[in-house]
Design an enzyme around this catalytic site. Structure first.
Site, PDB file in Angstrom:
ATOM      1  N   GLU A  86       0.818  -1.205   0.000  1.00  0.00           N
ATOM      2  CA  GLU A  86       0.000   0.000   0.000  1.00  0.00           C
ATOM      3  C   GLU A  86       0.856   1.261   0.000  1.00  0.00           C
ATOM      4  OE1 GLU A  86      -4.075  -1.438   2.120  1.00  0.00           O
ATOM      5  OE2 GLU A  86      -2.362  -1.159   3.440  1.00  0.00           O
ATOM      6  N   CYS A 135       3.528   8.448   1.270  1.00  0.00           N
ATOM      7  CA  CYS A 135       4.074   7.488   2.218  1.00  0.00           C
ATOM      8  C   CYS A 135       4.249   6.161   1.481  1.00  0.00           C
ATOM      9  CB  CYS A 135       3.113   7.339   3.398  1.00  0.00           C
ATOM     10  SG  CYS A 135       3.670   6.150   4.621  1.00  0.00           S
ATOM     11  N   CYS A 153       6.337  -7.163   6.879  1.00  0.00           N
ATOM     12  CA  CYS A 153       7.540  -6.738   7.604  1.00  0.00           C
ATOM     13  C   CYS A 153       7.890  -7.826   8.607  1.00  0.00           C
ATOM     14  CB  CYS A 153       7.291  -5.420   8.334  1.00  0.00           C
ATOM     15  SG  CYS A 153       8.745  -4.823   9.240  1.00  0.00           S
ATOM     16  N   CYS A 176       6.852  -5.704  15.448  1.00  0.00           N
ATOM     17  CA  CYS A 176       6.429  -4.762  16.490  1.00  0.00           C
ATOM     18  C   CYS A 176       4.964  -5.048  16.834  1.00  0.00           C
ATOM     19  CB  CYS A 176       6.582  -3.326  16.015  1.00  0.00           C
ATOM     20  SG  CYS A 176       8.268  -2.952  15.471  1.00  0.00           S
ATOM     21  N   CYS A 223       1.802  -2.870  15.484  1.00  0.00           N
ATOM     22  CA  CYS A 223       1.765  -2.503  14.063  1.00  0.00           C
ATOM     23  C   CYS A 223       1.033  -3.559  13.229  1.00  0.00           C
ATOM     24  CB  CYS A 223       3.196  -2.339  13.563  1.00  0.00           C
ATOM     25  SG  CYS A 223       3.326  -2.091  11.788  1.00  0.00           S
ATOM     26  N   CYS A 263      -0.555   5.663   9.884  1.00  0.00           N
ATOM     27  CA  CYS A 263       0.664   4.967  10.294  1.00  0.00           C
ATOM     28  C   CYS A 263       0.342   3.646  10.971  1.00  0.00           C
ATOM     29  CB  CYS A 263       1.439   5.817  11.293  1.00  0.00           C
ATOM     30  SG  CYS A 263       2.711   6.789  10.529  1.00  0.00           S
TER      31      CYS A 263
HETATM   32  N1  SAH Z   1       9.486   0.100   9.664  1.00  0.00           N
HETATM   33  C1  SAH Z   1       9.754   1.476   9.849  1.00  0.00           C
HETATM   34  C2  SAH Z   1       8.907   2.378   8.989  1.00  0.00           C
HETATM   35  C3  SAH Z   1       7.457   2.020   8.790  1.00  0.00           C
HETATM   36  S1  SAH Z   1       6.398   2.259  10.155  1.00  0.00           S
HETATM   37  C4  SAH Z   1       9.602   1.836  11.309  1.00  0.00           C
HETATM   38  O1  SAH Z   1       9.069   1.041  12.066  1.00  0.00           O
HETATM   39  O2  SAH Z   1      10.064   2.913  11.696  1.00  0.00           O
HETATM   40  C5  SAH Z   1       6.280   4.028  10.333  1.00  0.00           C
HETATM   41  C6  SAH Z   1       5.959   4.483  11.759  1.00  0.00           C
HETATM   42  O3  SAH Z   1       4.643   4.105  12.136  1.00  0.00           O
HETATM   43  C7  SAH Z   1       6.896   3.905  12.789  1.00  0.00           C
HETATM   44  O4  SAH Z   1       7.311   4.888  13.705  1.00  0.00           O
HETATM   45  C8  SAH Z   1       5.994   2.898  13.477  1.00  0.00           C
HETATM   46  O5  SAH Z   1       6.431   2.593  14.767  1.00  0.00           O
HETATM   47  C9  SAH Z   1       4.679   3.600  13.456  1.00  0.00           C
HETATM   48  N2  SAH Z   1       3.522   2.751  13.722  1.00  0.00           N
HETATM   49  C10 SAH Z   1       3.425   1.419  13.562  1.00  0.00           C
HETATM   50  N3  SAH Z   1       2.181   0.986  13.908  1.00  0.00           N
HETATM   51  C11 SAH Z   1       1.494   2.086  14.293  1.00  0.00           C
HETATM   52  C12 SAH Z   1       0.155   2.307  14.731  1.00  0.00           C
HETATM   53  N4  SAH Z   1      -0.700   1.303  14.804  1.00  0.00           N
HETATM   54  N5  SAH Z   1      -0.211   3.560  15.038  1.00  0.00           N
HETATM   55  C13 SAH Z   1       0.658   4.588  14.898  1.00  0.00           C
HETATM   56  N6  SAH Z   1       1.910   4.440  14.475  1.00  0.00           N
HETATM   57  C14 SAH Z   1       2.339   3.208  14.166  1.00  0.00           C
HETATM   58 FE1  SF4 Z   2       7.841  -3.275  10.668  1.00  0.00          FE
HETATM   59 FE2  SF4 Z   2       5.672  -2.137  11.623  1.00  0.00          FE
HETATM   60 FE3  SF4 Z   2       7.779  -2.482  13.206  1.00  0.00          FE
HETATM   61 FE4  SF4 Z   2       7.901  -0.658  11.227  1.00  0.00          FE
HETATM   62  S1  SF4 Z   2       6.528  -0.627  13.009  1.00  0.00           S
HETATM   63  S2  SF4 Z   2       9.439  -2.212  11.770  1.00  0.00           S
HETATM   64  S3  SF4 Z   2       6.632  -1.682   9.676  1.00  0.00           S
HETATM   65  S4  SF4 Z   2       6.550  -4.125  12.290  1.00  0.00           S
END
Ligand code: SAH
Ligand code: SF4
Length: 365
Positions: free
Chosen positions: A96, A109, A116, A120, A123, A351
């Protein structure tokens, strides 16, 4: 993982490689430059539109896919100002891309991986696991889509073109460094897409090797680091990568990055109710950052992100009062801090909400 990558698309080639390809077909170098302009300046949607190229050459080029991203649907939110594209890849994976139009700028974005592997817990993309790395062309083509979309919208002024690009879509950019960086260079190329390095921001989960490598690159793109917790116990619980690169190592790498580049770094901090949003955690974060900062002006910035709910997690979004209280504490400690304004929540484009069509099953735990 390598299967689909064997099918190169035209966006996978830089100008030198296109020149080489066309030369192998007996074409002069200026034809490659014309083709390159068609791809990155005119934003041609197919080879047939490249009418300045001879028909025979167009026929030959048409055998190579322009892009391997197949646009499956576009969802529209925020009264047309947020658009999320869902692309299907030849091997069935989906990625996406989100376009956000503001009065004075337009931000795209971009995803760097399908899924991934970083896991985390907060996410949506993380729940998919890693499906595969995107090729440089698949990364580049997302920015091209955004430009084409803006053109079709007829947006005027600065918001009529892509002014900002953030690698904050699906995936961890530093886990796909080579291809991702090729995409950065191609998007930056003043003869082509011409997006300034300062207009691009990469966000990383905190892969130290990637931070070290970025510090050596010539193009000064912006770096954002996902921190999300002030101590190792909590960070490891939220982000498994912390067991590999704990906070002290991450901070040492960030510090070295700033000393090498003199560029500002921002930290992202997703606020989770009762998890990482307590005032004592704000104080701990402020102290951590003050300790880690190199001498000289403070080149840190904190971006607080209200968490976007992901179904099936036991987590909650911080109440607004807790967000502002957290921000106030950081500010009191002299740390510049902003709260990210959300876009596209209703179309799951915000995000951490990018998960393709995958149904996120609710597993109570
Ligand atoms: N993988 C990279 C970039 C993609 S995620 C990273 O993790 O930095 C981009 C941002 O969105 C990151 O700061 C991530 O922690 C945040 N993010 C992930 N899940 C989220 C959520 N459910 N709500 C808000 N931010 C989120
Ligand atoms: Fe991957 Fe989501 Fe963690 Fe970014 S926040 S590293 S996209 S699992």
């Amino acid at each position: 993982m390598h299967h689909a990558m064997e099918q190169r698309c035209l966006y996978d080639y830089n100008l030198t490689e296109l020149t080489e390809l066309l030369r192998s077909w007996g074409e002069p170098a200026f034809r490659a430059r014309q083709l390159y302009r068609q791809l990155y300046v005119n934003l041609a949607q197919n080879v047939a539109q490249m009418t300045d190229l001879p028909a025979a050459l167009r026929a030959r080029l048409a055998e190579i896919p322009l892009s391997t991203l197949h646009l499956e649907r576009v969802q529209i939110g925020d009264e047309g100002l947020t658009r999320k594209a869902l692309f299907r890849l030849p091997d069935g994976a989906v990625v996406e891309t989100v376009l956000m139009v503001y009065p004075d700028r337009s931000t795209v974005c971009v995803s760097t991986q399908a899924g991934c592997g970083m896991g985390c817990v907060f996410c949506a993309t993380g729940r998919l696991g890693l499906l595969r790395n995107l090729s440089s062309g698949e990364i580049v083509a997302q920015a091209i889509w955004a430009s084409q979309e803006l053109r079709a919208m007829g947006a005027a002024g600065p918001s009529g073109r892509v002014t900002n690009l953030v690698f904050m879509g699906m995936g961890e950019p530093f886990a796909n460094y080579d291809r991702w960086w090729q995409a950065v260079e191609r998007l930056h190329d003043p003869q082509g897409f011409n997006l300034g390095a300062r207009s691009m921001t990469v966000s990383t989960v905190g892969l130290v090797k990637g931070i070290e490598r970025l510090a050596t690159e010539k193009l000064p793109i912006n770096l954002a680091i996902s921190l999300h917790a002030p101590d190792d116990a909590l960070r490891s619980e939220l982000m498994p990568v912390n067991r590999r690169y704990p906070i002290a190592e991450l901070m040492a790498a960030t510090r070295a990055y700033i000393e090498q580049t003199r560029r500002r770094v921002s930290f992202e901090y997703v606020l989770l109710q009762g998890k990482n949003d307590h005032p004592h955690q704000a104080i701990a974060l402020a102290r951590l950052l003050r300790r880690a900062a190199p001498r000289g002006p403070l080149l840190f910035h904190v971006n607080l992100i209200p968490w976007n709910p992901v179904p099936g997690t036991p987590l909650g979004r911080s109440e607004w009062e807790r967000v502002t209280a957290f921000q106030q504490i950081l500010t009191d400690y002299g740390i510049p801090c902003t709260v990210r304004v959300e876009r596209g929540v209703e179309i799951a484009a915000a995000c951490g909400q990018l998960a393709g069509q995958q149904a996120l099953t609710v597993e109570p735990n």
